[in-house]
Design an enzyme around this catalytic site. Structure first.
Site: not given
Ligand code: NAD
Ligand code: WQD
Length: 342
Positions: A12, A126, A151, A155
């Site tokens: 993503y 994160s 998770y 991080k």
């Molecule tokens: P995502 O799952 O869409 O993207 C991660 C990608 O990494 C995927 O395409 C997956 O196939 C690939 N992948 C996983 N393990 C792998 C491996 N061992 N080797 C090669 N490829 C691998 O997730 P995202 O939302 O794009 O998140 C990207 C990064 O950002 C992650 O590290 C996630 O923890 C971090 N992050 C995401 C969010 C969020 O809410 N989306 C928030 C904070 C941090």
């Molecule tokens: C947002 C708000 C829910 C779904 C998560 C991970 C965090 C980070 C981002 C990677 C919250 C509420 C949600 C639903 C709802 N990822 N909600 N109904 O929880 O802030 O964070 O993603 O690092 O580590 O924990 O994001 O999108 O799940 O929730 O009411 O069906 O929406 O309670 O308040 P969150 P979220």
């Protein structure tokens, strides 16, 4: 054209960053094992750019396979490491898989970066590292707290590894740790976006899937929090803005301005409640959203949003796209997905 290796580049945030890198004049090279993404992401990227982007179907935790990428791609200017598992609930069920993949892949990557003398890393951290903060907004100095999930702990461990490495004698790897808040939305073209497998855990995909008829109704998890309308508050950042933050971070490293290790919050600097997100989405679509209020979700932080001052002052990074516009892109992406997959 500087080559930047983008692990998890088919995911993503990675896919949007690949587009932003290429548009900024870099040559992104994707490494992804497609454990949480599909080839369609590559098609979307190529269609947006009107150009090919190289992609290795490789697991970053597999050192033998990953070394072949470093051998083939000489003269890498830097790496952005997105590859990780990210589902909080799943990490409780499969902690070992999360430590193995998230921590293991970083260790392999760092060893290869040292071996091949690639010295610039931007790492996906994160806001989950702050746990339940005592004060809002959170700055980069806000103490991290015990993580509420494996998770989150991965991080924190990855951050610790990068800080420890920065102190090691002779270390040449510089890292920028970006602590993302809540990324939402999709590319304005609707060609790339978030692709949750199964029932989404995150709010915005659940909202758009409900509006599209894939889900019966949204449950708002808790309206009895100590917040103005009782629902939780988060800092929702448009994914295109977040992608741009990576380009700025990479550029800072290539300009030689980065310290050995640096941490930045990447958020908008203000919070919105779940109910505000629902209202904003209804405004965007012009239709009411089916939702009910339900009990709190275990492990949820009542309120968190970023102090984005450091990123603005040091990186010159500011978000440009607001909540409604971001939700409009998420909705366009959802509509492009068509029928619910079986
Ligand atoms: P995502 O799952 O869409 O993207 C991660 C990608 O990494 C995927 O395409 C997956 O196939 C690939 N992948 C996983 N393990 C792998 C491996 N061992 N080797 C090669 N490829 C691998 O997730 P995202 O939302 O794009 O998140 C990207 C990064 O950002 C992650 O590290 C996630 O923890 C971090 N992050 C995401 C969010 C969020 O809410 N989306 C928030 C904070 C941090
Ligand atoms: C947002 C708000 C829910 C779904 C998560 C991970 C965090 C980070 C981002 C990677 C919250 C509420 C949600 C639903 C709802 N990822 N909600 N109904 O929880 O802030 O964070 O993603 O690092 O580590 O924990 O994001 O999108 O799940 O929730 O009411 O069906 O929406 O309670 O308040 P969150 P979220």
């Amino acid at each position: 054209m500087k080559k930047i290796l983008v692990t998890g580049g088919a995911g993503y945030i990675g896919s949007h960053t690949v587009v932003a890198l290429k548009e900024a004049g870099f040559t992104p090279i994707i490494v992804d094992n497609f454990s949480n993404s599909k080839d369609t992401a590559l098609e979307g990227i190529r269609s947006i750019l009107g150009a090919d982007v190289k992609c290795y179907h490789t697991d970053c935790a597999d050192k033998v396979a990953f070394r072949e990428v470093f051998e083939a791609e000489t003269d890498l200017a830097g790496v952005i490491h997105f590859a990780a598992y990210k589902a909080v609930g799943e990490s409780v069920e499969k902690p070992l898989a999360y430590f193995q993949n998230n921590v293991g892949s970083l260790l392999v990557l760092l060893e290869l970066m040292q071996e091949f003398k690639v010295n610039n890393l931007v790492f996906s951290s994160s806001c989950t590292v702050y746990g339940v903060p005592d004060q809002l907004p959170v700055t980069e100095q806000t103490p991290t707290k015990a993580a509420s999930s494996p998770y989150g702990r991965t991080k924190q461990m990855c951050e610790d590894i990068l800080r420890d490495l920065s102190q090691a004698p002779g270390n040449e790897v510089k890292s920028i740790l970006l602590r993302y808040f809540n990324p939402i939305g999709a590319h304005p073209s609707g060609k790339i976006g978030e692709l949750p497998l199964g029932v989404p855990n995150n709010l915005v995909p659940f909202v758009t899937q409900t509006a599209a008829g894939w889900r019966d109704q949204l449950t708002v998890y808790g309206v009895d929090y100590d917040t103005p309308d009782g629902s939780c508050i988060r800092d929702y950042i448009y994914v295109g803005d977040l992608a741009r933050a990576h380009v700025v971070a990479v550029q800072r490293q290539l300009d030689g301005k980065a310290e050995t290790v640096e941490v930045f919050n990447v958020g908008t600097g203000h919070g919105n409640s779940v109910l505000e997100v629902v209202k904003a989405f209804e405004k965007v679509t012009g239709q009411p959203l089916r939702y009910r209020t339900g009990p709190r979700r275990v492990g949820d932080v009542p309120a968190i949003y970023a102090d984005a001052t450091k990123g603005a002052n040091v990186l010159g990074f500011r978000t440009e796209v607001g909540l409604e516009e971001a939700l409009a892109t998420a909705w366009r992406w959802q509509q492009n997905l068509g029928a619910k997959p079986e």
